[in-house]
Design a protein around this motif. Structure first.
Motif, PDB file in Angstrom:
ATOM      1  N   LEU A  48     -14.657 -21.784  16.449  1.00 59.82           N
ATOM      2  CA  LEU A  48     -15.183 -22.153  17.761  1.00 59.82           C
ATOM      3  C   LEU A  48     -16.521 -22.859  17.691  1.00 59.82           C
ATOM      4  N   THR A  49     -17.143 -22.890  16.515  1.00 63.07           N
ATOM      5  CA  THR A  49     -18.401 -23.630  16.364  1.00 63.07           C
ATOM      6  C   THR A  49     -18.156 -25.078  15.970  1.00 63.07           C
ATOM      7  N   THR A  50     -16.909 -25.421  15.653  1.00 67.64           N
ATOM      8  CA  THR A  50     -16.580 -26.773  15.215  1.00 67.64           C
ATOM      9  C   THR A  50     -16.464 -27.699  16.413  1.00 67.64           C
ATOM     10  N   GLY A  51     -17.015 -28.879  16.296  1.00 65.64           N
ATOM     11  CA  GLY A  51     -16.858 -29.874  17.350  1.00 65.64           C
ATOM     12  C   GLY A  51     -15.527 -30.603  17.207  1.00 65.64           C
ATOM     13  N   THR A  52     -15.448 -31.785  17.795  1.00 61.53           N
ATOM     14  CA  THR A  52     -14.230 -32.581  17.730  1.00 61.53           C
ATOM     15  C   THR A  52     -13.917 -32.956  16.283  1.00 61.53           C
ATOM     16  N   VAL A  53     -12.645 -32.807  15.908  1.00 54.85           N
ATOM     17  CA  VAL A  53     -12.189 -33.152  14.561  1.00 54.85           C
ATOM     18  C   VAL A  53     -11.370 -34.435  14.646  1.00 54.85           C
ATOM     19  N   ASN A  54     -11.719 -35.431  13.838  1.00 58.19           N
ATOM     20  CA  ASN A  54     -11.017 -36.717  13.804  1.00 58.19           C
ATOM     21  C   ASN A  54     -10.361 -36.914  12.444  1.00 58.19           C
ATOM     22  N   VAL A  55      -9.114 -37.331  12.452  1.00 60.12           N
ATOM     23  CA  VAL A  55      -8.350 -37.560  11.232  1.00 60.12           C
ATOM     24  C   VAL A  55      -7.633 -38.903  11.367  1.00 60.12           C
ATOM     25  N   THR A  56      -7.538 -39.661  10.289  1.00 60.39           N
ATOM     26  CA  THR A  56      -6.785 -40.912  10.298  1.00 60.39           C
ATOM     27  C   THR A  56      -5.549 -40.774   9.420  1.00 60.39           C
ATOM     28  N   GLY A  57      -4.554 -41.559   9.732  1.00 58.62           N
ATOM     29  CA  GLY A  57      -3.325 -41.587   8.947  1.00 58.62           C
ATOM     30  C   GLY A  57      -2.717 -42.974   9.002  1.00 58.62           C
ATOM     31  N   SER A  58      -1.562 -43.134   8.403  1.00 54.83           N
ATOM     32  CA  SER A  58      -0.894 -44.429   8.433  1.00 54.83           C
ATOM     33  C   SER A  58       0.611 -44.254   8.352  1.00 54.83           C
ATOM     34  N   ILE A  59       1.319 -45.265   8.857  1.00 51.50           N
ATOM     35  CA  ILE A  59       2.777 -45.302   8.808  1.00 51.50           C
ATOM     36  C   ILE A  59       3.174 -46.409   7.845  1.00 51.50           C
ATOM     37  N   GLY A  60       3.930 -46.059   6.841  1.00 54.78           N
ATOM     38  CA  GLY A  60       4.443 -47.066   5.924  1.00 54.78           C
ATOM     39  C   GLY A  60       5.801 -47.557   6.410  1.00 54.78           C
ATOM     40  N   TRP A  61       5.999 -48.873   6.437  1.00 55.86           N
ATOM     41  CA  TRP A  61       7.259 -49.428   6.924  1.00 55.86           C
ATOM     42  C   TRP A  61       7.759 -50.517   5.975  1.00 55.86           C
ATOM     43  N   SER A  62       9.041 -50.789   6.056  1.00 61.30           N
ATOM     44  CA  SER A  62       9.685 -51.777   5.196  1.00 61.30           C
ATOM     45  C   SER A  62      10.848 -52.401   5.947  1.00 61.30           C
ATOM     46  N   CYS A  63      10.866 -53.721   6.053  1.00 63.79           N
ATOM     47  CA  CYS A  63      11.933 -54.435   6.750  1.00 63.79           C
ATOM     48  C   CYS A  63      12.521 -55.501   5.832  1.00 63.79           C
ATOM     49  N   THR A  64      13.839 -55.635   5.865  1.00 64.95           N
ATOM     50  CA  THR A  64      14.549 -56.572   4.994  1.00 64.95           C
ATOM     51  C   THR A  64      15.399 -57.515   5.830  1.00 64.95           C
ATOM     52  N   SER A  65      15.288 -58.806   5.522  1.00 64.62           N
ATOM     53  CA  SER A  65      16.132 -59.821   6.140  1.00 64.62           C
ATOM     54  C   SER A  65      17.117 -60.307   5.081  1.00 64.62           C
ATOM     55  N   THR A  66      18.400 -60.259   5.390  1.00 61.63           N
ATOM     56  CA  THR A  66      19.449 -60.673   4.464  1.00 61.63           C
ATOM     57  C   THR A  66      20.208 -61.847   5.065  1.00 61.63           C
ATOM     58  N   GLY A  67      20.425 -62.918   4.277  1.00 62.33           N
ATOM     59  CA  GLY A  67      21.122 -64.086   4.797  1.00 62.33           C
ATOM     60  C   GLY A  67      22.193 -64.591   3.865  1.00 62.33           C
ATOM     61  N   ILE A  68      23.325 -65.061   4.424  1.00 60.02           N
ATOM     62  CA  ILE A  68      24.331 -65.835   3.693  1.00 60.02           C
ATOM     63  C   ILE A  68      24.256 -67.225   4.290  1.00 60.02           C
ATOM     64  N   LEU A  69      23.662 -68.146   3.555  1.00 59.95           N
ATOM     65  CA  LEU A  69      23.227 -69.407   4.145  1.00 59.95           C
ATOM     66  C   LEU A  69      24.014 -70.582   3.597  1.00 59.95           C
ATOM     67  N   GLY A  70      24.318 -71.505   4.467  1.00 56.99           N
ATOM     68  CA  GLY A  70      25.007 -72.716   4.057  1.00 56.99           C
ATOM     69  C   GLY A  70      24.137 -73.925   4.278  1.00 56.99           C
ATOM     70  N   VAL A  71      24.705 -74.938   4.833  1.00 56.01           N
ATOM     71  CA  VAL A  71      23.993 -76.193   5.024  1.00 56.01           C
ATOM     72  C   VAL A  71      22.828 -76.010   5.987  1.00 56.01           C
ATOM     73  N   LEU A  72      23.054 -75.251   7.058  1.00 58.53           N
ATOM     74  CA  LEU A  72      21.973 -74.971   8.018  1.00 58.53           C
ATOM     75  C   LEU A  72      21.268 -73.694   7.599  1.00 58.53           C
ATOM     76  N   LEU A  73      20.038 -73.780   7.148  1.00 52.32           N
ATOM     77  CA  LEU A  73      19.273 -72.607   6.721  1.00 52.32           C
ATOM     78  C   LEU A  73      18.497 -72.029   7.899  1.00 52.32           C
ATOM     79  N   SER A  74      18.316 -70.740   7.880  1.00 55.98           N
ATOM     80  CA  SER A  74      17.427 -70.080   8.835  1.00 55.98           C
ATOM     81  C   SER A  74      16.206 -69.620   8.058  1.00 55.98           C
ATOM     82  N   PRO A  75      15.112 -70.369   8.077  1.00 55.83           N
ATOM     83  CA  PRO A  75      13.998 -70.114   7.163  1.00 55.83           C
ATOM     84  C   PRO A  75      13.174 -68.884   7.505  1.00 55.83           C
ATOM     85  N   GLN A  76      13.282 -68.334   8.712  1.00 60.06           N
ATOM     86  CA  GLN A  76      12.385 -67.238   9.079  1.00 60.06           C
ATOM     87  C   GLN A  76      13.023 -66.355  10.148  1.00 60.06           C
TER      88      GLN A  76
END
Length: 345
Positions: A48-76
Motif C-alpha cells: 500500500l506504500t507503492t505508487g503507480t506501477v508502469n510496465v512496458t511490453g511488446s507484441i511480436g507479429w509475422s505476416c507472409t504473402s504468398t504468390g503464384i505469379l504469371g505475366v501480370l505480377l502483383s509487386p506488393q
C-alpha cells in the motif's frame, strides 16, 4: 495438283504457329499472419506504500504473402492489421480492467501509446485495437512467399492508492486476436482494418497480467503535550492519536518505546535548559489516568504483549495514546522525550 498441295501445307503451318501462342496465366496470391507472441505482464510485488506501477511490453507479429505469379505480377500486398485485446478473465469490465484474487480485485489498464491515452481494446469492447499498416513486397518469380516480422510496444499501468486490496496474488489471462484485411497490387496503405479487398487470415495468443500484494503498515504519530503545569500538579494526563494504516486483513501489534528503552512504557523527560539534570518520569497507557492500562513495547509480529492490536483495513485506523506524569515537582523547565512507535505485522 501439286499447286493445291502446296497451299494446304501453308495453311497447316499457319495453324501450327497459332497454337504456340500462350494465354496469360491467372494470378493467385494470399496473405496470412501467424499467431502473435506476447510476454506476460508482471507488475511484481507491491504494497500500500507503492505508487503507480508502469510496465512496458511488446507484441511480436509475422505476416507472409504468398504468390503464384504469371505475366501480370502483383509487386506488393498492403496489410491493415489490428491487434484486438479482450477484457481478460479478471473481470468483465474493460475500463479499468481488473486483476482478481478470488473475489478481490485490483484495477489496471493496458494502452497502445506511451502517453497512456489510448486504451488497448478491440472492435468489440471499449477502447480501440492497436492498428498496424504493413507493406509486403513480392519479388518476381513463379511461386514465391515473403515474410515480414515486427515488434509493436504496449504500455501497462497499475494505479497506486488501491490500499483496501487484501494480501494475495492477482491475475488475469487475456487474449490477443489478429484481425484485418489486405489489398493486392496497391501502393497506398490501407486506412482501417476493414478497408481492404481481402480478409486477413488471423491468429491469436494468450498472456497473463499479474501482481502480488504483500503485507505492509504505515504509521503516523502526533505529539502528546502535557501542557504548562505548576510544580504542585499531580497525575497530569494528556493524550493524542496514532494513525496505523495496514494492508486489508493484516493483524498488527503496536508497541511504544521511550528513549530510555523501558519495555513497560515508563519513560523520563529531560529539561531543555543547559545544566538542568532533573528528569520527569511519565507513564504511557492505552486508557487514561494513572490507573490506565500500560502501553509498552513487548509486542511481536504474532502477539500483542503489553501493546495494542488491530486488523488492517487498508485505511488509516486511529489509536489513542495517553501519557501521565505523576509529579511536577522539578526545576522549572520545558521537559520532553522521544517515543518510538513500533508496528509489528
Amino acid at each position: 495438283m501439286s499447286r493445291h498441295c502446296r497451299q494446304l501445307m501453308l495453311f497447316i503451318a499457319m495453324l501450327t504457329i497459332g497454337c504456340l501462342s500462350l494465354p496469360r496465366l491467372a494470378q493467385a496470391q494470399s496473405v496470412s499472419c501467424a499467431n502473435p507472441t506476447v510476454n506476460n505482464v508482471q507488475f511484481g510485488t507491491i504494497d500500500l506504500t507503492t505508487g503507480t506501477v508502469n510496465v512496458t511490453g511488446s507484441i511480436g507479429w509475422s505476416c507472409t504473402s504468398t504468390g503464384i505469379l504469371g505475366v501480370l505480377l502483383s509487386p506488393q500486398a498492403n496489410i491493415a492489421m489490428c491487434l484486438n485485446l479482450n477484457t481478460g478473465t479478471g473481470g468483465t469490465q474493460a475500463n479499468p480492467r481488473l486483476l482478481s484474487s478470488g473475489s478481490n480485485t485490483l484495477q489496471y489498464q493496458l494502452y497502445a501509446d506511451a502517453a497512456t491515452t489510448q486504451i488497448w481494446g478491440s472492435t468489440a469492447t471499449a477502447g480501440t485495437p492497436i492498428p498496424l499498416g504493413i507493406a509486403v513486397a513480392i519479388p518476381a518469380g513463379l511461386i514465391l512467399s515473403t515474410t515480414v516480422t515486427g515488434q509493436t510496444p504496449f504500455y501497462a499501468t497499475l494505479p497506486g492508492g488501491q490500499t483496501t486490496a487484501p494480501v494475495g496474488t492477482y491475475n488475469s489471462t487475456l487474449a490477443v486476436t489478429v484481425g484485418g484485411s489486405y489489398t493486392l497490387n496497391a501502393n497506398t496503405p490501407l486506412s482501417s482494418c476493414t478497408s481492404g479487398q481481402h480478409v486477413l487470415n488471423a491468429g491469436s495468443a494468450a498472456f497473463t497480467a499479474s501482481a502480488t500484494i504483500q503485507k505492509a503498515c504505515v504509521v503516523t504519530a502526533n505529539n502528546v503535550n502535557l501542557g504548562t503545569v505548576p510544580f504542585t500538579a499531580l497525575n497530569t494526563t494528556a493524550s493524542n492519536t496514532l494513525g496505523a494504516t495496514c494492508t486489508n486483513g493484516t493483524p498488527y501489534f503496536v508497541g511504544l518505546a521511550p528513549s530510555n528503552g523501558n519495555t513497560t512504557g515508563a519513560g523520563v523527560m529531560k529539561g531543555a535548559i543547559s545544566g538542568n539534570t532533573d528528569k520527569v518520569p511519565y507513564q504511557l497507557s492505552s486508557t487514561p489516568g494513572p490507573a490506565g492500562v500500560v502501553w509498552g513495547n513487548t509486542a511481536t509480529s504474532t502477539t500483542v504483549g503489553n501493546g495494542v492490536s488491530g486488523t488492517g483495513s487498508g485505511l488509516s485506523q486511529t489509536l489513542t495514546v495517553y501519557a501521565t506524569a505523576a509529579s511536577a515537582n522539578y526545576t522549572p523547565d520545558s521537559y520532553s522525550d522521544t517515543v518510538t512507535v513500533n508496528v509489528n505485522y
